[in-house]
Each structure stands twice: as structure tokens, then as C-alpha cells.
Design an enzyme around this catalytic site. Structure first.
Site, PDB file in Angstrom:
ATOM      1  N   GLN A  87       0.849  -1.186   0.000  1.00  0.00           N
ATOM      2  CA  GLN A  87       0.000   0.000   0.000  1.00  0.00           C
ATOM      3  C   GLN A  87       0.891   1.245   0.000  1.00  0.00           C
ATOM      4  O   GLN A  87       0.399   2.354  -0.185  1.00  0.00           O
ATOM      5  CB  GLN A  87      -0.904   0.034   1.248  1.00  0.00           C
ATOM      6  CG  GLN A  87      -1.921  -1.103   1.311  1.00  0.00           C
ATOM      7  CD  GLN A  87      -2.593  -1.142   2.654  1.00  0.00           C
ATOM      8  OE1 GLN A  87      -3.539  -0.397   2.900  1.00  0.00           O
ATOM      9  NE2 GLN A  87      -2.117  -1.996   3.545  1.00  0.00           N
ATOM     10  N   VAL A  89       3.561   4.087  -1.049  1.00  0.00           N
ATOM     11  CA  VAL A  89       3.882   4.748  -2.320  1.00  0.00           C
ATOM     12  C   VAL A  89       5.378   5.068  -2.381  1.00  0.00           C
ATOM     13  O   VAL A  89       5.869   5.565  -3.396  1.00  0.00           O
ATOM     14  CB  VAL A  89       3.033   6.037  -2.488  1.00  0.00           C
ATOM     15  CG1 VAL A  89       1.558   5.660  -2.630  1.00  0.00           C
ATOM     16  CG2 VAL A  89       3.224   7.023  -1.344  1.00  0.00           C
ATOM     17  N   HIS A 105      -1.464   1.559  -4.191  1.00  0.00           N
ATOM     18  CA  HIS A 105      -1.927   2.948  -4.039  1.00  0.00           C
ATOM     19  C   HIS A 105      -1.068   3.937  -4.808  1.00  0.00           C
ATOM     20  O   HIS A 105      -1.109   5.128  -4.540  1.00  0.00           O
ATOM     21  CB  HIS A 105      -1.972   3.321  -2.547  1.00  0.00           C
ATOM     22  CG  HIS A 105      -2.997   2.529  -1.794  1.00  0.00           C
ATOM     23  ND1 HIS A 105      -3.033   2.484  -0.419  1.00  0.00           N
ATOM     24  CD2 HIS A 105      -4.012   1.725  -2.225  1.00  0.00           C
ATOM     25  CE1 HIS A 105      -4.050   1.709  -0.043  1.00  0.00           C
ATOM     26  NE2 HIS A 105      -4.643   1.227  -1.111  1.00  0.00           N
ATOM     27  N   SER A 174      -2.645  -1.216   9.360  1.00  0.00           N
ATOM     28  CA  SER A 174      -3.704  -1.258  10.385  1.00  0.00           C
ATOM     29  C   SER A 174      -4.939  -1.987   9.852  1.00  0.00           C
ATOM     30  O   SER A 174      -5.947  -2.111  10.543  1.00  0.00           O
ATOM     31  CB  SER A 174      -4.085   0.170  10.793  1.00  0.00           C
ATOM     32  OG  SER A 174      -4.555   0.873   9.645  1.00  0.00           O
TER      33      SER A 174
HETATM   34  N1  APR Z   1       6.994  -1.889  12.159  1.00  0.00           N
HETATM   35  C1  APR Z   1       5.848  -2.484  11.724  1.00  0.00           C
HETATM   36  N2  APR Z   1       4.619  -1.940  11.855  1.00  0.00           N
HETATM   37  C2  APR Z   1       4.559  -0.735  12.468  1.00  0.00           C
HETATM   38  C3  APR Z   1       5.703  -0.040  12.950  1.00  0.00           C
HETATM   39  C4  APR Z   1       6.963  -0.677  12.775  1.00  0.00           C
HETATM   40  N3  APR Z   1       8.107  -0.105  13.200  1.00  0.00           N
HETATM   41  N4  APR Z   1       5.289   1.138  13.507  1.00  0.00           N
HETATM   42  C5  APR Z   1       3.939   1.174  13.378  1.00  0.00           C
HETATM   43  N5  APR Z   1       3.498   0.052  12.755  1.00  0.00           N
HETATM   44  C6  APR Z   1       2.119  -0.331  12.430  1.00  0.00           C
HETATM   45  C7  APR Z   1       1.040   0.348  13.263  1.00  0.00           C
HETATM   46  O1  APR Z   1       0.832  -0.365  14.476  1.00  0.00           O
HETATM   47  C8  APR Z   1      -0.167   0.234  12.317  1.00  0.00           C
HETATM   48  O2  APR Z   1      -0.844  -0.998  12.489  1.00  0.00           O
HETATM   49  O3  APR Z   1       1.880   0.083  11.100  1.00  0.00           O
HETATM   50  C9  APR Z   1       0.475   0.258  10.921  1.00  0.00           C
HETATM   51  C10 APR Z   1       0.261   1.573  10.200  1.00  0.00           C
HETATM   52  O4  APR Z   1      -1.107   1.706   9.935  1.00  0.00           O
HETATM   53  P1  APR Z   1      -1.591   2.968   9.071  1.00  0.00           P
HETATM   54  O5  APR Z   1      -0.884   4.197   9.552  1.00  0.00           O
HETATM   55  O6  APR Z   1      -3.072   2.911   9.029  1.00  0.00           O
HETATM   56  O7  APR Z   1      -0.998   2.673   7.600  1.00  0.00           O
HETATM   57  P2  APR Z   1      -1.610   1.742   6.493  1.00  0.00           P
HETATM   58  O8  APR Z   1      -2.330   0.573   7.097  1.00  0.00           O
HETATM   59  O9  APR Z   1      -0.509   1.442   5.541  1.00  0.00           O
HETATM   60  O10 APR Z   1      -2.682   2.708   5.776  1.00  0.00           O
HETATM   61  C11 APR Z   1      -3.318   2.158   4.642  1.00  0.00           C
HETATM   62  O11 APR Z   1      -4.421   4.259   4.271  1.00  0.00           O
HETATM   63  O12 APR Z   1      -4.301   6.527   4.246  1.00  0.00           O
HETATM   64  C12 APR Z   1      -4.303   5.412   3.441  1.00  0.00           C
HETATM   65  O13 APR Z   1      -3.377   5.229   1.317  1.00  0.00           O
HETATM   66  C13 APR Z   1      -3.026   5.304   2.670  1.00  0.00           C
HETATM   67  O14 APR Z   1      -1.835   3.306   2.048  1.00  0.00           O
HETATM   68  C14 APR Z   1      -2.432   3.998   3.144  1.00  0.00           C
HETATM   69  C15 APR Z   1      -3.638   3.249   3.664  1.00  0.00           C
END
Ligand code: APR
Length: 228
Positions: A87, A89, A105, A174
């Protein structure tokens, strides 16, 4: 024939490279109004603001480096056919050396012509910024990003990869955003699923959680796969 290891990564994969996630405390969606900087309506309303949002993220990305988690996934290619569905970029999987990376994405370092989405241009060096008046080969451009409210063209090939997986791994997402979050449901029955996340919001059923950051978590995954 090596077993097929399919890996779905999210923003947490790049957290240890210093790139902000979206929904953690202090994340991007705390700093910016998501529907103004990352949606189709937002781009129509104020393209300059959206260009600047991605310009800023590009300038951060070129200063970032792949982390131990990215390199650990490259190491796994020794014993597995590794396919990454991300996901993210950013281009950190590619810069670490992963052979197969499918972006759901879009890609931050690329822009595309507004009047012909087949014309995609890679930004590099010191011309990382675009504006609504930028012309490349005579075309006005937009970020090569899937905005909210837009279709995810690569979800079909992503589903096909997951359906062929001998092992499926989810790292640093997440599981909030569909269709990416739904990939889990395309795994064949009986296939082992691992989830690497230090602070998972939800842990789906029948998933083997490795409650660690990507760097240590991928090393732990490798250990567990070696003893499978
Ligand atoms: N290692 C692994 N995971 C981690 C770390 C780490 N060091 N630090 C944080 N995380 C986890 C968090 O606990 C969370 O579950 O990474 C996850 C980040 O979640 P989001 O911020 O929601 O990111 P993501 O799931 O990639 O979002 C999906 O949402 O806004 C849109 O297009 C955007 O691609 C993105 C999509």
C-alpha cells in the site's frame, strides 16, 4: 521450484526508515486533512495544495533509506519466490532490491499526464516538485497516486498473487483501508498467515502474530519459516 511467499506491506514497513505512518500518534492524518490532500475531490478543489503535499513527501523520501525489514525481505528471496504487494507509495522495497513489488496505491516518485494516464514520468534528482502548471512533454501532470474515491487498478493482480501464496505475510498495516485490507480473505485454506505489527489495532482470526517492528519482526519470521 521455490515456495511462493506473498507479503502485503503498509506504512509500518517504512516507519523505521523515518517515514511517518498515517494513523499512529503524530501520523500524517493528524498533520493533514486527508480528504483535502489525498482525495479526488480535494485534487479537483485545490490541485496546488495536493501537489505540495506530495512534493513534501518526495523530498522526505529521497532522504530516507530502506531499513532492516526491507533488506530482510530481500534475503528471503534466497529460499522463496517473494512477491510484495504494498500500500506504500515509497520506493524503499525497490531500493532495498526486492524483485517483485506491486503498488496498490501508486508511486510517490512518479507523476502522470492529466490527459493520458498511460503517460507516466519518474521524477528524480533535483526536480522533485510539481505544480498545476508543470508541463512534462507538453502535458500537465498529477501525482501517480490512487487518491481516496478512486479505483485500485492493481487489486486484481494482487488477489491472484494471494490466491497462489504458499505463505502469506502482512506487515505494518492497520488493515483499515479496503480493498487492500481484504486480501487476507483470498488465502487458500490451510495456508499459514503471519502478521508483523508492534501494536496491531485488530488481529484477524487464524493469523500468527509477531508483535514486533518490521526490522526485528522479519528476522523472527525468517527464523519461524526456517523451522516450519
Ligand atoms: N513496524 C511495523 N509496523 C509498524 C511499525 C513498525 N516499526 N510502527 C507502526 N506500525 C504499524 C502500526 O501499528 C499500524 O498498524 O503500522 C500500521 C500503520 O497503519 P496505518 O498508519 O493505518 O498505515 P496503512 O495501514 O498502511 O494505511 C493504509 O491508508 O491513508 C491510506 O493510502 C493510505 O496506504 C495507506 C492506507
Amino acid at each position: 521450484m521455490k515456495p511462493k511467499l506473498v507479503i502485503s506491506t503498509g506504512a509500518g514497513m517504512s516507519a523505521e526508515s523515518g517515514i511517518a505512518t498515517f494513523r499512529d500518534a503524530g501520523g500524517l492524518w493528524e498533520q493533514y486533512p486527508v480528504m483535502e490532500v489525498a482525495s479526488a475531490d480535494g485534487f479537483a478543489r485545490n490541485p496546488g495544495l495536493v501537489h505540495e503535499f506530495y512534493n513534501r513527501r518526495r523530498r522526505e523520501l529521497v532522504k530516507a533509506q530502506p531499513n532492516a525489514g526491507h533488506y530482510g525481505l530481500v534475503d528471503l528471496e534466497r529460499n522463496y519466490d517473494v512477491y510484495i504487494i504494498t500500500q506504500n507509495v515509497d520506493n524503499l522495497h525497490e531500493r532495498a532490491g526486492s524483485s517483485h513489488v506491486l503498488h496498490l496505491h501508486g508511486e510517490l516518485m512518479k507523476v502522470r499526464a492529466l490527459d493520458n494516464e498511460q503517460l507516466v514520468y519518474e521524477l528524480s534528482g533535483d526536480n522533485l516538485d510539481t505544480t498545476p502548471t508543470t508541463l512534462i512533454e507538453g502535458h500537465h501532470v498529477r501525482p501517480h497516486i490512487v487518491f481516496f474515491q478512486e479505483a485500485v487498478p492493481n487489486i486484481e493482480p494482487a488477489i491472484k498473487l494471494v490466491e497462489q501464496a504458499d505463505v502469506f505475510v502482512v506487515i505494518g498495516t492497520s488493515l483499515n483501508v479496503y480493498p487492500a485490507a481484504g486480501l487476507l480473505h483470498y488465502v487458500r485454506p490451510g495456508i499459514q498467515v503471519y502478521y508483523i505489527d508492534p501494536n496491531p489495532a485488530t488481529v484477524p482470526a487464524n493469523v500468527h502474530l509477531i508483535k514486533m517492528g518490521a526490522g526485528r519482526g522479519v528476522a523472527e519470521l525468517k527464523k519461524q519459516l526456517d523451522h516450519q
